[in-house]
Design a protein around this motif. Structure first.
Motif, mmCIF file in Angstrom:
data_model
loop_
_atom_site.group_PDB
_atom_site.id
_atom_site.type_symbol
_atom_site.label_atom_id
_atom_site.label_comp_id
_atom_site.label_asym_id
_atom_site.label_seq_id
_atom_site.Cartn_x
_atom_site.Cartn_y
_atom_site.Cartn_z
ATOM 1 N N SER A 9 -7.738 -51.872 -5.909
ATOM 2 C CA SER A 9 -9.092 -52.386 -6.085
ATOM 3 C C SER A 9 -9.561 -53.033 -4.790
ATOM 4 N N VAL A 10 -10.818 -52.772 -4.447
ATOM 5 C CA VAL A 10 -11.417 -53.323 -3.232
ATOM 6 C C VAL A 10 -12.742 -53.967 -3.587
ATOM 7 N N THR A 11 -12.996 -55.154 -3.053
ATOM 8 C CA THR A 11 -14.256 -55.850 -3.265
ATOM 9 C C THR A 11 -14.854 -56.231 -1.916
ATOM 10 N N LYS A 34 -18.810 -49.747 3.368
ATOM 11 C CA LYS A 34 -17.635 -50.540 3.714
ATOM 12 C C LYS A 34 -16.450 -50.190 2.817
ATOM 13 N N ILE A 35 -16.726 -49.944 1.528
ATOM 14 C CA ILE A 35 -15.648 -49.594 0.599
ATOM 15 C C ILE A 35 -15.090 -48.214 0.933
ATOM 16 N N TYR A 36 -15.968 -47.265 1.256
ATOM 17 C CA TYR A 36 -15.492 -45.935 1.668
ATOM 18 C C TYR A 36 -14.596 -46.051 2.903
ATOM 19 N N ALA A 37 -15.023 -46.858 3.867
ATOM 20 C CA ALA A 37 -14.240 -47.023 5.092
ATOM 21 C C ALA A 37 -12.881 -47.654 4.786
ATOM 22 N N ALA A 38 -12.876 -48.625 3.847
ATOM 23 C CA ALA A 38 -11.608 -49.252 3.465
ATOM 24 C C ALA A 38 -10.670 -48.240 2.807
ATOM 25 N N ALA A 39 -11.232 -47.325 2.009
ATOM 26 C CA ALA A 39 -10.415 -46.298 1.363
ATOM 27 C C ALA A 39 -9.789 -45.363 2.405
#
Length: 244
Positions: free
Chosen positions: A36-38, A154-159
């Protein structure tokens, strides 16, 4: 002849078993990692949503002419603003006069808010009253959606970063993104506001008396920033690299 038939049947019975074993072997070579990413961010507005009301006594004007007068008066409040009439109600009083109650609104630039109430009063005349009823500094939908788009990026980049990190750390594995499932948390009020046991301040009602009490400039509120959060469940999957 019987031997040939029996041999064929034996092959048909063994073939599905071999395929099943191959599928099980492939499944055993793949794995999944769920995380999970926030991400959060702030949206700040440089404009306000302004609500204006009209109380008009119709004389000889037609409805079309009244609309032109209303739009002309709104332009005196803020000439560069795209005003919209949102509602109108017509009724006759006991004397037989036709009276109109009209509402309009627009997003007005912050630097044009000062003096709104004074300009509204100056643009009125007997039988034609214009009042600034409310000024709402909440960010616009476009500003909020822009922040949400940035948070998704940002979430896509974190993935992607996590998949690359796992590929480097875990031998003989090449990870990729299988799914990103967003859960939009949305606007997050400050924690201090949650803890304070007092009712929220009502939105500003902009009539002549309240505007004058605030210095007569029609800007008793300040532009605010709002914090938004967005979460996502990310599934990373990999297949074993049998070449290594």
């Amino acid at each position: 002849m019987k031997k040939i038939v029996l041999a064929t049947a034996a092959v048909m019975m063994l073939a599905p078993t071999s395929i099943a074993l191959a599928d099980d072997s492939k499944a055993a070579l793949s794995d999944q990692i769920i995380l999970s990413v926030t991400k959060d961010g702030w949206v700040t507005t440089n404009s306000a949503r302004v609500f204006v009301g009209f109380e008009i006594t119709q004389q000889k004007e037609t409805a079309s002419e009244l609309k032109e007068q209303i739009m002309s008066s709104l332009k005196k409040l803020s000439a560069e603003t795209d005003w919209h009439i949102t509602s109108s109600r017509e009724n006759k009083d006991r004397t037989g006069l036709t009276r109109w109650s009209v509402a309009a609104e627009a997003r007005v630039a912050e630097n044009a808010i000062a003096g709104l109430a004074d300009r509204a009063e100056a643009a009125g005349r007997p039988g034609f009253k214009m009042t600034v009823r409310q000024v709402d500094y909440s960010p616009s939908l476009a500003e909020t959606e822009k922040l949400k788009s940035d948070l998704r990026a940002k979430i896509y980049a974190a993935a992607v970063d996590e998949a690359n990190r796992l590929t480097k750390v875990i031998p003989n594995r090449s990870y990729r993104i299988q799914m990103v499932d967003f859960q939009n948390i949305g606007y997050q009020p400050p924690q201090m506001m949650k803890m304070m046991a007092r009712p929220a301040a009502p939105r500003m009602e902009m009539d002549a008396s309240s505007a004058n009490a605030g210095g007569g400039n029609g800007a008793a509120e300040l532009a605010v920033s709002r914090r938004h959060s967005m979460s996502a469940t990310i599934i990373l999957t990999s297949d074993k690299n049998t070449d290594k």
